[in-house]
Write a protein that holds these residues in place. Sequence first.
Motif, PDB file in Angstrom:
ATOM      1  N   GLN A   1       0.823  -1.538   0.046  1.00  0.00           N
ATOM      2  CA  GLN A   1      -0.626  -0.132  -0.292  1.00  0.00           C
ATOM      3  C   GLN A   1       1.030   0.890   0.348  1.00  0.00           C
ATOM      4  OE1 GLN A   1      -3.527   0.518   0.292  1.00  0.00           O
ATOM      5  NE2 GLN A   1      -3.410  -2.206   0.118  1.00  0.00           N
ATOM      6  N   PRO A   2       0.260   2.178  -0.687  1.00  0.00           N
ATOM      7  CA  PRO A   2       1.592   3.493  -0.945  1.00  0.00           C
ATOM      8  C   PRO A   2       1.890   3.978   0.664  1.00  0.00           C
ATOM      9  CG  PRO A   2      -0.506   4.626  -2.537  1.00  0.00           C
ATOM     10  CD  PRO A   2      -0.721   2.591  -1.816  1.00  0.00           C
ATOM     11  N   LYS A   3       2.310   4.413   0.991  1.00  0.00           N
ATOM     12  CA  LYS A   3       2.135   5.427   2.642  1.00  0.00           C
ATOM     13  C   LYS A   3       4.451   5.896   2.406  1.00  0.00           C
ATOM     14  CE  LYS A   3       2.172   1.205   4.338  1.00  0.00           C
ATOM     15  NZ  LYS A   3       2.132  -0.299   3.400  1.00  0.00           N
ATOM     16  N   ILE A   4       3.726   6.581   3.241  1.00  0.00           N
ATOM     17  CA  ILE A   4       5.167   7.581   3.751  1.00  0.00           C
ATOM     18  C   ILE A   4       5.709   7.238   5.680  1.00  0.00           C
ATOM     19  CG2 ILE A   4       6.249   9.100   4.040  1.00  0.00           C
ATOM     20  CD1 ILE A   4       5.345  10.776   2.580  1.00  0.00           C
ATOM     21  N   VAL A   5       6.907   6.363   5.151  1.00  0.00           N
ATOM     22  CA  VAL A   5       6.847   6.262   6.898  1.00  0.00           C
ATOM     23  C   VAL A   5       8.116   6.965   7.839  1.00  0.00           C
ATOM     24  CG1 VAL A   5       8.050   3.826   8.017  1.00  0.00           C
ATOM     25  CG2 VAL A   5       6.406   3.764   6.018  1.00  0.00           C
ATOM     26  N   VAL A   6       7.834   8.035   8.370  1.00  0.00           N
ATOM     27  CA  VAL A   6       8.564   8.427   9.204  1.00  0.00           C
ATOM     28  C   VAL A   6       8.908   8.003  10.579  1.00  0.00           C
ATOM     29  CG1 VAL A   6       8.205  10.502  11.044  1.00  0.00           C
ATOM     30  CG2 VAL A   6       6.644  10.282   9.075  1.00  0.00           C
ATOM     31  N   LEU A   7      10.035   7.731  10.736  1.00  0.00           N
ATOM     32  CA  LEU A   7      11.337   7.193  12.203  1.00  0.00           C
ATOM     33  C   LEU A   7      11.860   7.704  12.989  1.00  0.00           C
ATOM     34  CD1 LEU A   7      12.571   4.031  10.674  1.00  0.00           C
ATOM     35  CD2 LEU A   7      10.070   4.080  10.947  1.00  0.00           C
ATOM     36  N   SER A   8      11.681   7.489  14.279  1.00  0.00           N
ATOM     37  CA  SER A   8      12.461   8.243  14.984  1.00  0.00           C
ATOM     38  C   SER A   8      13.787   7.299  15.606  1.00  0.00           C
ATOM     39  CB  SER A   8      12.114   7.590  16.898  1.00  0.00           C
ATOM     40  OG  SER A   8      10.243   8.199  16.740  1.00  0.00           O
TER      41      SER A   8
ATOM     42  N   ILE B   1       8.535   7.053  -8.516  1.00  0.00           N
ATOM     43  CA  ILE B   1       6.217   6.168  -7.842  1.00  0.00           C
ATOM     44  C   ILE B   1       7.273   4.819  -6.934  1.00  0.00           C
ATOM     45  CG2 ILE B   1       4.429   6.058  -8.466  1.00  0.00           C
ATOM     46  CD1 ILE B   1       4.829   7.504 -11.080  1.00  0.00           C
ATOM     47  N   GLN B   2       7.579   5.162  -6.240  1.00  0.00           N
ATOM     48  CA  GLN B   2       7.990   4.162  -5.083  1.00  0.00           C
ATOM     49  C   GLN B   2       6.257   4.289  -4.202  1.00  0.00           C
ATOM     50  OE1 GLN B   2      10.161   2.031  -5.596  1.00  0.00           O
ATOM     51  NE2 GLN B   2      11.846   2.682  -5.990  1.00  0.00           N
ATOM     52  N   PRO B   3       5.849   3.095  -3.211  1.00  0.00           N
ATOM     53  CA  PRO B   3       5.046   2.838  -3.145  1.00  0.00           C
ATOM     54  C   PRO B   3       5.404   2.753  -1.632  1.00  0.00           C
ATOM     55  CG  PRO B   3       5.253   0.644  -4.122  1.00  0.00           C
ATOM     56  CD  PRO B   3       6.507   1.864  -3.993  1.00  0.00           C
ATOM     57  N   LEU B   4       6.209   2.178  -1.247  1.00  0.00           N
ATOM     58  CA  LEU B   4       7.243   2.564   0.531  1.00  0.00           C
ATOM     59  C   LEU B   4       7.948   3.560   0.358  1.00  0.00           C
ATOM     60  CD1 LEU B   4       7.057   1.497   2.805  1.00  0.00           C
ATOM     61  CD2 LEU B   4       8.215  -0.154   2.584  1.00  0.00           C
ATOM     62  N   VAL B   5       7.586   5.006   1.206  1.00  0.00           N
ATOM     63  CA  VAL B   5       8.942   6.285   1.444  1.00  0.00           C
ATOM     64  C   VAL B   5       9.140   5.633   2.511  1.00  0.00           C
ATOM     65  CG1 VAL B   5       9.440   8.327   0.171  1.00  0.00           C
ATOM     66  CG2 VAL B   5       7.746   7.390  -1.205  1.00  0.00           C
ATOM     67  N   ILE B   6      10.916   6.235   2.490  1.00  0.00           N
ATOM     68  CA  ILE B   6      10.960   6.657   4.354  1.00  0.00           C
ATOM     69  C   ILE B   6      11.442   8.260   4.362  1.00  0.00           C
ATOM     70  CG2 ILE B   6      11.909   4.900   6.694  1.00  0.00           C
ATOM     71  CD1 ILE B   6      10.263   2.888   5.117  1.00  0.00           C
ATOM     72  N   THR B   7      11.472   8.588   5.940  1.00  0.00           N
ATOM     73  CA  THR B   7      12.340   9.742   6.432  1.00  0.00           C
ATOM     74  C   THR B   7      12.127   9.394   7.880  1.00  0.00           C
ATOM     75  OG1 THR B   7      12.324  11.906   5.728  1.00  0.00           O
ATOM     76  CG2 THR B   7      10.032  10.949   6.313  1.00  0.00           C
ATOM     77  N   GLN B   8      12.943  10.517   8.166  1.00  0.00           N
ATOM     78  CA  GLN B   8      13.472  10.893   9.482  1.00  0.00           C
ATOM     79  C   GLN B   8      12.227  11.593  10.295  1.00  0.00           C
ATOM     80  OE1 GLN B   8      15.672  12.288   6.979  1.00  0.00           O
ATOM     81  NE2 GLN B   8      16.506  10.664   6.642  1.00  0.00           N
TER      82      GLN B   8
END
Length: 437
Positions: free
Chosen positions: A28-35, A172-179
């Motif tokens: 599923q397309p999403k942006i993931v924000v990590l601590s 066009i990635q479904p999954l984007v990771i950022t801080q």
Amino acid sequence: MKVLKFGGTSVGSAERIKSVAELIGDGQPKIVVLSAMSGTTNTLVEISDCLYKNDRQKASDIIQNLEQHYFDTISELFETEPFIRKSKEFIETIFTYLRSFVNKDFYPLQEKAVVAQGEIMSTTLMHYYLEERGISNSLISALDFMRIDKDCEPDYFYIRQNLEREMAQSGIQPLVITQGFICRNAYGEIDNLTRGGSDYSAALIGAALKAEEIQIWTDIDGIHNNDPRIVEHTQAIRQLSFDEAEELAYFGAKILHPSSIQPAKKERIPVRLKNTLHPQDEGTLITEKSPVKNIKAVAAKDGITAINIKSTNMLLAYGFLRKVFEVFEAWKTPIDMIATSEVAVSLTIDNTAHLEDIIKDLEKFGTIEVDKDLSIICIVGAFDAHKSGLGAQVLNALEEIPLRMISYGGSEHNISMLVNTADKNRALIALSSHLLS
Ligand code: ASP
Ligand code: MG
């Protein structure tokens, strides 16, 4: 598009990183924000403290131990040689950078760069791990889009423009990771959104992209109706309004950074609090409106100082309160609660950095008294101005507790009580047993 933020304990070990990867790798397309991994930011702050004090040996030792912790995590996390090598090389560059501060003078600006490394490491390890598992994803740097202005407020325009560009460039990635947490300031320097600020990052990203939902993943099943560390048998609240959640987050529910509701409220984006340990649980849903009858939840905030200004000049005078408030404005100190009588006013603050200056300035207006070690108890419920009874029930529940100040009527969904911190636990227990069970 949803924004999902995972806190430090949710990515706190190789095993936990693997479970998060499982959760986010569903296509599923999403942006993931990590601590940062739990403990890392505290350790980076500790390293900075040593560097300020010129305790170089201790700083080096802590850096060494932290590096070892990351090497151990890598050995546990990855299975294939190329990814183990790539990750180790990356961690080595970070620690070489940290070591570069040991033999130099140290400034607050450098501390910001040092504490930023935690989120940079957690997101890069997650990115590599997903790659190793064959889950396509892209990593974008929060330093390329997250920004605060001269007043340390988010620069919405800059964030939206730059985030959109970064997203477009990442393919066009479904999954984007950022801080989470890290950003640049108005001068382009590395800065942060203050401790616990990853929730705020997620909310700002969600608002900038007008996301469908902002999810904050921790390891508790939502906001509880009282402090579970103090009161037994507390329950998760299923639904809250933005206003209620804002009060609870500000007045002590540790689960959410208090600023993080605002961006979501502005764009009317639902915020859902979820538990990584029980992903199926519904958690707490925060939206514009939420059903409320009677008392919904209580939370408490410690470290409160009350200032009382007594002055006969206040009697029948206008403009008196303005002069008092200007003192707090001049010292950039927010006021939480206020109570007035005809000849006195009491107000509370939690930031006492300028207390002495404030008192000196207020002495021009009257006699000043200061009380410390107080706690504000915030009670969220249906305090409708047209209904009777609920206020009386709260006062009855607190019959045994000395009350220093009461604030009723500021909003229809909350009342606040100021008590001695020594009485706080008793007060919370009494409110739960009388009103929440
Ligand atoms: N890592 C940062 C902190 O520990 C930000 C966060 O976890 O929200 O404060
Ligand atoms: Mg947090």
